[in-house]
Design a protein around this motif. Sequence first.
Motif, PDB file in Angstrom:
ATOM      1  N   ASP A 231      -7.368  30.310  -9.980  1.00 41.50           N
ATOM      2  CA  ASP A 231      -8.269  29.450  -9.159  1.00 41.50           C
ATOM      3  C   ASP A 231      -7.616  28.708  -7.915  1.00 41.50           C
ATOM      4  O   ASP A 231      -6.528  28.738  -7.933  1.00 41.50           O
ATOM      5  CB  ASP A 231      -8.474  28.411 -10.205  1.00 41.50           C
ATOM      6  N   GLY A 232      -8.446  28.665  -6.967  1.00 39.42           N
ATOM      7  CA  GLY A 232      -8.132  28.121  -5.665  1.00 39.42           C
ATOM      8  C   GLY A 232      -7.843  26.557  -5.696  1.00 39.42           C
ATOM      9  O   GLY A 232      -6.651  26.292  -5.528  1.00 39.42           O
ATOM     10  N   PHE A 233      -8.865  25.861  -6.233  1.00 41.14           N
ATOM     11  CA  PHE A 233      -8.618  24.465  -6.156  1.00 41.14           C
ATOM     12  C   PHE A 233      -9.393  23.797  -7.269  1.00 41.14           C
ATOM     13  O   PHE A 233     -10.766  23.969  -7.484  1.00 41.14           O
ATOM     14  CB  PHE A 233      -9.111  23.624  -4.813  1.00 41.14           C
ATOM     15  N   ASP A 234      -8.721  23.089  -8.200  1.00 42.30           N
ATOM     16  CA  ASP A 234      -9.476  22.482  -9.230  1.00 42.30           C
ATOM     17  C   ASP A 234      -9.297  21.043  -9.444  1.00 42.30           C
ATOM     18  O   ASP A 234      -8.291  20.378  -9.924  1.00 42.30           O
ATOM     19  CB  ASP A 234      -8.991  23.062 -10.478  1.00 42.30           C
ATOM     20  N   PRO A 235     -10.131  20.226  -8.900  1.00 44.01           N
ATOM     21  CA  PRO A 235      -9.948  18.949  -9.043  1.00 44.01           C
ATOM     22  C   PRO A 235     -10.488  18.376 -10.253  1.00 44.01           C
ATOM     23  O   PRO A 235     -11.626  18.506 -10.674  1.00 44.01           O
ATOM     24  CB  PRO A 235     -10.984  18.114  -8.022  1.00 44.01           C
ATOM     25  N   MET A 236      -9.675  17.807 -11.155  1.00 44.53           N
ATOM     26  CA  MET A 236      -9.881  17.523 -12.660  1.00 44.53           C
ATOM     27  C   MET A 236      -9.668  15.756 -12.806  1.00 44.53           C
ATOM     28  O   MET A 236      -8.757  15.463 -12.593  1.00 44.53           O
ATOM     29  CB  MET A 236      -9.045  18.361 -13.508  1.00 44.53           C
ATOM     30  N   GLY A 237     -10.775  15.230 -13.227  1.00 35.11           N
ATOM     31  CA  GLY A 237     -10.869  14.021 -13.637  1.00 35.11           C
ATOM     32  C   GLY A 237     -10.356  13.362 -12.327  1.00 35.11           C
ATOM     33  O   GLY A 237      -9.503  12.363 -12.316  1.00 35.11           O
ATOM     34  N   SER A 238     -10.921  13.626 -11.027  1.00 29.63           N
ATOM     35  CA  SER A 238     -10.396  13.070  -9.777  1.00 29.63           C
ATOM     36  C   SER A 238     -11.569  12.455  -8.871  1.00 29.63           C
ATOM     37  O   SER A 238     -12.758  12.996  -9.254  1.00 29.63           O
ATOM     38  CB  SER A 238      -9.801  14.217  -8.953  1.00 29.63           C
ATOM     39  N   GLN A 239     -11.297  11.542  -8.221  1.00 33.07           N
ATOM     40  CA  GLN A 239     -12.202  10.790  -7.431  1.00 33.07           C
ATOM     41  C   GLN A 239     -11.925  10.962  -5.857  1.00 33.07           C
ATOM     42  O   GLN A 239     -10.937  10.854  -5.646  1.00 33.07           O
ATOM     43  CB  GLN A 239     -12.350   9.331  -7.966  1.00 33.07           C
ATOM     44  N   ASN A 240     -12.985  10.712  -5.053  1.00 35.08           N
ATOM     45  CA  ASN A 240     -12.868  10.854  -3.747  1.00 35.08           C
ATOM     46  C   ASN A 240     -11.970  12.078  -3.181  1.00 35.08           C
ATOM     47  O   ASN A 240     -10.741  11.835  -2.831  1.00 35.08           O
ATOM     48  CB  ASN A 240     -12.329   9.366  -3.114  1.00 35.08           C
ATOM     49  N   VAL A 241     -12.342  13.108  -3.104  1.00 35.46           N
ATOM     50  CA  VAL A 241     -11.820  14.191  -2.950  1.00 35.46           C
ATOM     51  C   VAL A 241     -12.826  15.020  -1.557  1.00 35.46           C
ATOM     52  O   VAL A 241     -13.809  15.084  -1.439  1.00 35.46           O
ATOM     53  CB  VAL A 241     -11.744  15.293  -3.978  1.00 35.46           C
ATOM     54  N   THR A 242     -11.982  15.461  -0.680  1.00 39.77           N
ATOM     55  CA  THR A 242     -12.613  16.156   0.617  1.00 39.77           C
ATOM     56  C   THR A 242     -11.626  17.541   0.539  1.00 39.77           C
ATOM     57  O   THR A 242     -10.587  17.527   0.742  1.00 39.77           O
ATOM     58  CB  THR A 242     -12.629  15.556   1.718  1.00 39.77           C
ATOM     59  N   LEU A 243     -12.550  18.606   0.665  1.00 43.29           N
ATOM     60  CA  LEU A 243     -12.141  19.819   1.044  1.00 43.29           C
ATOM     61  C   LEU A 243     -12.850  20.231   2.103  1.00 43.29           C
ATOM     62  O   LEU A 243     -14.038  20.700   2.108  1.00 43.29           O
ATOM     63  CB  LEU A 243     -12.189  21.141  -0.170  1.00 43.29           C
ATOM     64  N   ILE A 244     -12.215  20.648   3.316  1.00 39.14           N
ATOM     65  CA  ILE A 244     -12.904  20.812   4.596  1.00 39.14           C
ATOM     66  C   ILE A 244     -12.131  21.905   5.539  1.00 39.14           C
ATOM     67  O   ILE A 244     -10.912  21.895   5.489  1.00 39.14           O
ATOM     68  CB  ILE A 244     -13.040  19.484   5.237  1.00 39.14           C
ATOM     69  N   HIS A 245     -12.978  22.517   5.914  1.00 40.29           N
ATOM     70  CA  HIS A 245     -12.395  23.733   7.065  1.00 40.29           C
ATOM     71  C   HIS A 245     -11.369  24.578   6.532  1.00 40.29           C
ATOM     72  O   HIS A 245     -10.418  24.963   7.009  1.00 40.29           O
ATOM     73  CB  HIS A 245     -11.838  23.091   8.222  1.00 40.29           C
ATOM     74  N   CYS A 246     -11.695  25.096   5.090  1.00 47.37           N
ATOM     75  CA  CYS A 246     -10.827  25.802   4.411  1.00 47.37           C
ATOM     76  C   CYS A 246     -11.419  27.177   4.013  1.00 47.37           C
ATOM     77  O   CYS A 246     -12.611  27.498   3.983  1.00 47.37           O
ATOM     78  CB  CYS A 246     -10.369  25.201   3.000  1.00 47.37           C
ATOM     79  N   ARG A 247     -10.443  28.273   3.917  1.00 51.68           N
ATOM     80  CA  ARG A 247     -10.690  29.665   3.396  1.00 51.68           C
ATOM     81  C   ARG A 247     -10.131  29.977   2.121  1.00 51.68           C
ATOM     82  O   ARG A 247      -8.807  29.638   2.243  1.00 51.68           O
ATOM     83  CB  ARG A 247     -10.527  30.501   4.488  1.00 51.68           C
ATOM     84  N   ILE A 248     -10.836  30.475   1.272  1.00 52.75           N
ATOM     85  CA  ILE A 248     -10.397  30.512  -0.141  1.00 52.75           C
ATOM     86  C   ILE A 248     -10.805  31.824  -0.662  1.00 52.75           C
ATOM     87  O   ILE A 248     -12.130  32.112  -0.898  1.00 52.75           O
ATOM     88  CB  ILE A 248     -10.610  29.458  -0.959  1.00 52.75           C
ATOM     89  N   SER A 249      -9.954  32.825  -1.091  1.00 52.21           N
ATOM     90  CA  SER A 249     -10.123  33.983  -1.898  1.00 52.21           C
ATOM     91  C   SER A 249      -9.099  34.124  -2.996  1.00 52.21           C
ATOM     92  O   SER A 249      -7.970  34.005  -2.919  1.00 52.21           O
ATOM     93  CB  SER A 249     -10.093  35.258  -0.713  1.00 52.21           C
ATOM     94  N   THR A 250      -9.813  34.393  -4.226  1.00 51.29           N
ATOM     95  CA  THR A 250      -8.882  34.537  -5.330  1.00 51.29           C
ATOM     96  C   THR A 250      -9.423  35.442  -6.416  1.00 51.29           C
ATOM     97  O   THR A 250     -10.397  36.056  -6.170  1.00 51.29           O
ATOM     98  CB  THR A 250      -8.878  33.052  -5.863  1.00 51.29           C
ATOM     99  N   GLY A 251      -8.605  35.363  -7.463  1.00 49.22           N
ATOM    100  CA  GLY A 251      -9.067  35.951  -8.365  1.00 49.22           C
ATOM    101  C   GLY A 251      -9.941  35.400  -9.772  1.00 49.22           C
ATOM    102  O   GLY A 251     -10.132  36.036 -10.855  1.00 49.22           O
TER     103      GLY A 251
END
Length: 417
Positions: A231-251
């Motif tokens: 997994d690239g990014f897994d916010p779990m039980g989290s608040q106030n999160v920003t993912l911006i201007h990113c490139r993600i390629s995974t399995g």
Amino acid sequence: MKYADLSMNILLLLPTLFLSAINGAIAGDTRSVSEPVVPQSCQMLKANGAADSTSYIQDALNACTSGKAVYLTAATGSSAFYSGPLKLPSGVSLRVEKGATLLAIANPSLFDNGNHTCGTLDDTGKGCNPFIQIKNASGSGIYGPGSIDGQGNAIMTGKSQSWWQLATAAKNKNTRQNAPRLIQIDNSKNITLYQITLKNGPNFHVVSNNSNGLTLWGITIAAPANARNTDGFDPMGSQNVTLIHCRISTGDDNVAIKAGNASSAHISILDNHFGTGHGMSIGSEINQGVSDVTVNSLILSGTTNGLRIKSDSSRGGKVTDVTYENICMQNVKNPIVLDTRYDSAATGSLIPEYRDITFRNLNVLTAGTFTFAGYSASKPLSLTLDNVHISKGSVWHKQYAIIQGTVVEDGGGSCDN
């Protein structure tokens, strides 16, 4: 498909609605997020090649003043830092400078958390510490523009297979691999990842758990499409999160928002590009609820799934107030999947409910399968489609779903890169 009784209409054209019922602007991250500023250096370390740099780096981090960062820099003839697990103290950051790479030593004994199971298969998959841990911290971060390489493809010390081969073996044997996550953020606030390249994670690349205030800005996450559970990014039980201007390629999931132990809310996914992977996901663990999510200006190219919400009766909960807006997809097998029976064999009373889900300004350039599958007539999906364009030849699956809006079969053009 898991739903043999779903309708198979190629195109569902619903009555046109003036979309006054949309619940206004959906709130994502409540913070005012701006481009991060790289902290000043407290110490600059030079690459030392194949030597084990764990103590070299950790000692510098422990001695660093709060608000500053340890810089890892390339040296003449060497750009590599090989290390075992590292911990970032509260307020202290790590910067990997251009041309330098921090590599995780592929030795399970270094990552074992005391159960002597790291690098093996069992029923839990919880035997390894992460490569980089941020725990009970405030104001820490990881900065580029260099790289952090988890070496998921490297043969493990004392073994005959890599971390990724171990993961494949786990799938074949219906068990779980014990492999370290690349970056784990626990019980922390105001954490930043900026312009860093993360690649070849043995397991998930970035996971946040029970944290508030997380910014991922301009980062790259990369693993092969066949590298399982990366997994690239897994916010779990989290608040106030920003993912911006990113490139993600995974399995696996490019992003997966989860809420197994605590609710996740106020999340903004803005101006990103996803390549191979399983898409922009919510779930499958949503027991404690997911709400107030904004996904805006996203390109998905070559992902297995596009926009997906997945759960089942063993780990379900409420997903509400989610807006997907200004999305372009090409070569995506399943552009939209809302699935309340992710594991068709699951049992339990945690019934998934997806409500107030809006898809606005979507352009799907290649034909795919769209699935809208609510749990039952008493617990249907509730969603709105506004200016959604799909390609000819697409397949539409719908069951227990209340859908407002229109879909137009004229998707085309190209996604701007």
